[in-house]
Design an enzyme around this catalytic site. Structure first.
Site, PDB file in Angstrom:
ATOM      1  N   THR A   1      33.927  54.047 -31.905  1.00  9.62           N
ATOM      2  CA  THR A   1      34.978  55.066 -31.926  1.00  9.62           C
ATOM      3  C   THR A   1      34.557  56.168 -32.893  1.00  9.62           C
ATOM      4  O   THR A   1      34.411  55.922 -34.094  1.00  9.62           O
ATOM      5  CB  THR A   1      36.305  54.427 -32.379  1.00  9.62           C
ATOM      6  OG1 THR A   1      36.591  53.345 -31.492  1.00  9.62           O
ATOM      7  CG2 THR A   1      37.443  55.434 -32.359  1.00  9.62           C
TER       8      THR A   1
ATOM      9  N   LEU B   1      38.594  47.280 -25.668  1.00  7.87           N
ATOM     10  CA  LEU B   1      38.900  45.846 -25.738  1.00  7.87           C
ATOM     11  C   LEU B   1      39.761  45.518 -26.951  1.00  7.87           C
ATOM     12  O   LEU B   1      39.767  46.252 -27.942  1.00  7.87           O
ATOM     13  CB  LEU B   1      37.611  45.015 -25.772  1.00  7.87           C
ATOM     14  CG  LEU B   1      36.632  45.178 -26.953  1.00  7.87           C
ATOM     15  CD1 LEU B   1      37.101  44.501 -28.228  1.00  7.87           C
ATOM     16  CD2 LEU B   1      35.285  44.636 -26.558  1.00  7.87           C
TER      17      LEU B   1
ATOM     18  N   ASN C   1      44.671  54.961 -28.946  1.00  6.82           N
ATOM     19  CA  ASN C   1      45.006  54.094 -30.084  1.00  6.82           C
ATOM     20  C   ASN C   1      46.174  54.651 -30.893  1.00  6.82           C
ATOM     21  O   ASN C   1      47.062  53.912 -31.312  1.00  6.82           O
ATOM     22  CB  ASN C   1      43.783  53.900 -30.988  1.00  6.82           C
ATOM     23  CG  ASN C   1      42.947  52.711 -30.539  1.00  6.82           C
ATOM     24  OD1 ASN C   1      43.236  52.106 -29.520  1.00  6.82           O
ATOM     25  ND2 ASN C   1      41.919  52.389 -31.289  1.00  6.82           N
TER      26      ASN C   1
ATOM     27  N   PHE D   1      53.647  46.648 -26.199  1.00 12.11           N
ATOM     28  CA  PHE D   1      53.615  47.256 -27.532  1.00 12.11           C
ATOM     29  C   PHE D   1      55.006  47.634 -28.037  1.00 12.11           C
ATOM     30  O   PHE D   1      55.186  48.603 -28.743  1.00 12.11           O
ATOM     31  CB  PHE D   1      52.649  48.455 -27.580  1.00 12.11           C
ATOM     32  CG  PHE D   1      51.225  47.990 -27.732  1.00 12.11           C
ATOM     33  CD1 PHE D   1      50.606  48.011 -28.967  1.00 12.11           C
ATOM     34  CD2 PHE D   1      50.542  47.462 -26.647  1.00 12.11           C
ATOM     35  CE1 PHE D   1      49.316  47.533 -29.126  1.00 12.11           C
ATOM     36  CE2 PHE D   1      49.248  46.973 -26.795  1.00 12.11           C
ATOM     37  CZ  PHE D   1      48.633  47.017 -28.026  1.00 12.11           C
TER      38      PHE D   1
ATOM     39  N   CYS E   1      41.155  48.679 -35.942  1.00 15.34           N
ATOM     40  CA  CYS E   1      41.215  49.911 -35.128  1.00 15.34           C
ATOM     41  C   CYS E   1      42.366  50.846 -35.475  1.00 15.34           C
ATOM     42  O   CYS E   1      42.137  51.968 -35.926  1.00 15.34           O
ATOM     43  CB  CYS E   1      41.266  49.541 -33.657  1.00 15.34           C
ATOM     44  SG  CYS E   1      39.716  48.826 -33.085  1.00 15.34           S
TER      45      CYS E   1
ATOM     46  N   LYS F   1      42.450  52.566 -39.077  1.00 15.45           N
ATOM     47  CA  LYS F   1      41.362  53.520 -39.347  1.00 15.45           C
ATOM     48  C   LYS F   1      41.364  54.658 -38.338  1.00 15.45           C
ATOM     49  O   LYS F   1      41.066  55.798 -38.687  1.00 15.45           O
ATOM     50  CB  LYS F   1      40.021  52.790 -39.402  1.00 15.45           C
ATOM     51  CG  LYS F   1      39.266  52.674 -38.103  1.00 15.45           C
ATOM     52  CD  LYS F   1      37.890  52.107 -38.354  1.00 15.45           C
ATOM     53  CE  LYS F   1      37.221  51.704 -37.058  1.00 15.45           C
ATOM     54  NZ  LYS F   1      37.094  52.757 -36.061  1.00 15.45           N
TER      55      LYS F   1
HETATM   56  P1  NAD Z   1      31.799  45.245 -36.624  1.00 16.17           P
HETATM   57  O1  NAD Z   1      31.835  45.615 -38.057  1.00 16.17           O
HETATM   58  O2  NAD Z   1      32.355  43.934 -36.177  1.00 16.17           O
HETATM   59  O3  NAD Z   1      30.289  45.318 -36.076  1.00 16.17           O
HETATM   60  C1  NAD Z   1      29.404  46.324 -36.368  1.00 16.17           C
HETATM   61  C2  NAD Z   1      28.000  45.726 -36.379  1.00 16.17           C
HETATM   62  O4  NAD Z   1      27.042  46.769 -36.497  1.00 16.17           O
HETATM   63  C3  NAD Z   1      27.751  44.766 -37.543  1.00 16.17           C
HETATM   64  O5  NAD Z   1      27.277  43.530 -37.050  1.00 16.17           O
HETATM   65  C4  NAD Z   1      26.688  45.470 -38.383  1.00 16.17           C
HETATM   66  O6  NAD Z   1      25.825  44.591 -39.055  1.00 16.17           O
HETATM   67  C5  NAD Z   1      25.993  46.296 -37.327  1.00 16.17           C
HETATM   68  N1  NAD Z   1      25.251  47.447 -37.847  1.00 16.17           N
HETATM   69  C6  NAD Z   1      25.654  48.374 -38.746  1.00 16.17           C
HETATM   70  N2  NAD Z   1      24.680  49.292 -38.950  1.00 16.17           N
HETATM   71  C7  NAD Z   1      23.658  48.959 -38.137  1.00 16.17           C
HETATM   72  C8  NAD Z   1      22.381  49.510 -37.878  1.00 16.17           C
HETATM   73  N3  NAD Z   1      21.986  50.615 -38.488  1.00 16.17           N
HETATM   74  N4  NAD Z   1      21.574  48.893 -36.993  1.00 16.17           N
HETATM   75  C9  NAD Z   1      21.987  47.764 -36.358  1.00 16.17           C
HETATM   76  N5  NAD Z   1      23.183  47.204 -36.560  1.00 16.17           N
HETATM   77  C10 NAD Z   1      24.012  47.778 -37.441  1.00 16.17           C
HETATM   78  O7  NAD Z   1      32.534  46.449 -35.868  1.00 16.17           O
HETATM   79  P2  NAD Z   1      33.350  46.376 -34.497  1.00 16.17           P
HETATM   80  O8  NAD Z   1      34.714  45.864 -34.751  1.00 16.17           O
HETATM   81  O9  NAD Z   1      32.513  45.736 -33.463  1.00 16.17           O
HETATM   82  O10 NAD Z   1      33.490  47.931 -34.170  1.00 16.17           O
HETATM   83  C11 NAD Z   1      32.373  48.712 -33.759  1.00 16.17           C
HETATM   84  C12 NAD Z   1      32.916  50.037 -33.249  1.00 16.17           C
HETATM   85  O11 NAD Z   1      33.748  49.822 -32.090  1.00 16.17           O
HETATM   86  C13 NAD Z   1      33.793  50.790 -34.251  1.00 16.17           C
HETATM   87  O12 NAD Z   1      33.609  52.156 -34.088  1.00 16.17           O
HETATM   88  C14 NAD Z   1      35.210  50.415 -33.806  1.00 16.17           C
HETATM   89  O13 NAD Z   1      36.154  51.383 -34.158  1.00 16.17           O
HETATM   90  C15 NAD Z   1      35.052  50.359 -32.304  1.00 16.17           C
HETATM   91  N6  NAD Z   1      36.021  49.501 -31.624  1.00 16.17           N
HETATM   92  C16 NAD Z   1      36.369  48.300 -32.171  1.00 16.17           C
HETATM   93  C17 NAD Z   1      37.258  47.481 -31.496  1.00 16.17           C
HETATM   94  C18 NAD Z   1      37.674  46.148 -32.083  1.00 16.17           C
HETATM   95  O14 NAD Z   1      38.656  45.587 -31.604  1.00 16.17           O
HETATM   96  N7  NAD Z   1      36.982  45.623 -33.075  1.00 16.17           N
HETATM   97  C19 NAD Z   1      37.784  47.872 -30.253  1.00 16.17           C
HETATM   98  C20 NAD Z   1      37.373  49.092 -29.713  1.00 16.17           C
HETATM   99  C21 NAD Z   1      36.494  49.897 -30.405  1.00 16.17           C
END
Ligand code: NAD
Length: 438
Positions: A122, A154, A212, A253, A264, A267
């Site tokens: 995001t 998701l 969101n 919701f 999510c 932030k």
């Molecule tokens: P997370 O913190 O669970 O995972 C991020 C991963 O990226 C970590 O494993 C970290 O070690 C890795 N990482 C960071 N820098 C890196 C690099 N330079 N090279 C390789 N790996 C690296 O985060 P998340 O919850 O999966 O969210 C990821 C994105 O998706 C965010 O932007 C979030 O807003 C978005 N998002 C999250 C959700 C959710 O429900 N968690 C849903 C939709 C969108």
């Protein structure tokens, strides 16, 4: 079948990697966190997400999914590179994009043939354009690439089902070539008739934040209605049900609770306010939502104070540390606001969560964590139920009451019926239904 690399194997990246492999693509998952990759290479998964292990195992067995820390090789071998790294809030609430820039730089350095860079994280509107400029600069002006925005919708706890059967897929790109490749990547979903929305990059970036923020507003709205019900004697469940029968509103919701949390909504609402500010556009609705949500979280302690004005020396059982059930993610969990207030007023905490304890310990290492709900309740002056895990829905109330020093039960999630709790001898406070018992 496309050769794909997914950078970041967190909640989104791992589900994306496994899901895309399940669609028949060949996928390499990459992370800088060696411990995560080791767990994955040994056949486990580093997070709690129902159903995910099975999809990962199935695709590893089929030879379509592998994991590595070697980002250079993974990018070189792939035509399609997803960036699913974290974009946590920076100091001013804006999205911290450092990890995205790192991945884009690696992409530029390994541009050995035409590739598509896809932002699944995001990211604020304008990031796609900046990514394009950065890759151009770092690759020495190569033009054999495209940048796409493909936000993810998701939900943790049901992430596998959401990814394999989404409401819609949004793909933002100005390039016809990249759009054709993306249709190939998602062919399995398109063939099943899943809504597939092609837009420009900016629209795709805004769609994610707008979705969101809208859901955060909806939750916050029903929370305020619940607060009104608590004072005037309505039942927020009845109100929400009748509201939701209106097709324009929908029942989803509209569940009152202790305020939204998670990785999510908090932030993304903060980041959206910063995006509005940066572009000189006013947003009162999103700002008010953030403020009202803070009030809602702190309001949990007011519920307890309404039946226990002096918290000094009292033992409080906290049931649930995750921001919602079926996840071990405690980022921005409302419990993280409630516990420090209770402790600052001299209360002692006994806490239990079915799976989120380890994650919670990172911020609260010294809490008294218990092995099950009854251990947490044992000797407590009050229970606060913070997360609606299924195992909390059918507590043995006779045992609960016997274990407690005084039968005060705060149900922030409305999983117990106020009349039944009163009949069982509890002083019961919930969210928008409290007066229904009296
Ligand atoms: P997370 O913190 O669970 O995972 C991020 C991963 O990226 C970590 O494993 C970290 O070690 C890795 N990482 C960071 N820098 C890196 C690099 N330079 N090279 C390789 N790996 C690296 O985060 P998340 O919850 O999966 O969210 C990821 C994105 O998706 C965010 O932007 C979030 O807003 C978005 N998002 C999250 C959700 C959710 O429900 N968690 C849903 C939709 C969108």
């Amino acid at each position: 079948m496309k050769k794909i690399c997914v950078v970041g194997t967190g909640y989104v990246g791992l589900v994306t990697a496994a899901g895309l492999a399940d669609f028949g693509n060949s996928v390499i998952g990459v992370d800088i966190d060696e411990s995560k990759i080791k767990i994955l290479q040994e056949g486990g998964i580093p997070i709690y997400e129902p159903g995910l292990l099975e999809v990962v195992e199935r695709n590893v067995r089929a030879g379509r999914l592998s994991f590595t820390t070697d980002i250079n090789e993974a990018i070189q071998k792939s035509e399609v590179v997803f960036s699913a790294v974290g974009t946590p809030p920076g100091e001013g609430g804006e999205a911290d994009l450092r990890a995205v820039w790192t991945v884009a730089t690696s992409f530029a350095k390994n541009l050995n043939e035409y590739k598509v860079f896809i932002n699944k994280s995001t990211v604020p509107v304008g990031t796609g354009r900046k990514t394009l400029e950065l890759i151009q600069e770092k690759s020495g002006d190569k033009d054999c690439f495209d940048v796409v925005s493909n936000p993810e919708f998701l939900r943790e706890g049901s992430a596998v089902g959401d990814f394999l059967n989404p409401d819609r897929v949004v793909v933002g790109s100005r390039s016809k070539k990249a759009q054709t490749i993306m249709r190939d990547v998602y062919r399995a979903l398109i063939m099943r008739g899943v809504a597939y929305v092609e837009t420009n990059i900016e629209s795709a970036e805004i769609i994610k934040y707008a979705s969101n923020a809208f859901l955060a507003v909806k939750i916050t709205f029903i929370n305020e209605i619940a607060n009104l019900c608590d004072v005037v004697g309505g039942d927020v469940n009845e109100v929400a049900k009748a509201m939701g029968l209106d097709g324009r509103i929908s029942p989803k919701f509209l569940h009152a609770g202790p305020g939204f949390g998670g990785s999510c909504f908090p932030k993304d609402t903060m980041a959206l306010v910063e995006i509005f500010k940066e572009h000189g556009v006013k947003t009162r609705v999103v700002e008010a939502t953030i403020e009202a949500n803070e009030y809602q979280k702190e309001g949990v302690v007011n519920k307890l104070r309404s039946v226990m004005p002096d918290l000094k020396g009292k033992t409080i059982a906290i049931l649930g540390l995750a921001f919602k059930p079926e996840t071990d993610d405690t980022r921005f969990s409302p419990t993280k606001v409630v516990i420090p207030i209770l402790e600052s007023e001299g209360a002692k905490i006994q806490a239990y969560d079915p799976v989120a304890t380890e994650d919670f310990k990172r911020d609260f290492p010294d809490l008294d964590y218990k092995k099950n709900a009854y251990e947490a309740i044992d000797g407590a002056d009050a229970v606060i139920l913070m997360t609606e895990w299924n195992e909390f829905r059918s507590l043995d109330l006779v045992r609960v009451k016997k274990l407690m020093k005084s039968p005060i039960f705060i149900d922030t999630r409305n999983i117990y019926d106020p009349r039944m709790m009163k009949k069982n001898g509890f002083r019961f406070v919930c969210t928008g239904r409290t007066k229904c018992a009296y």
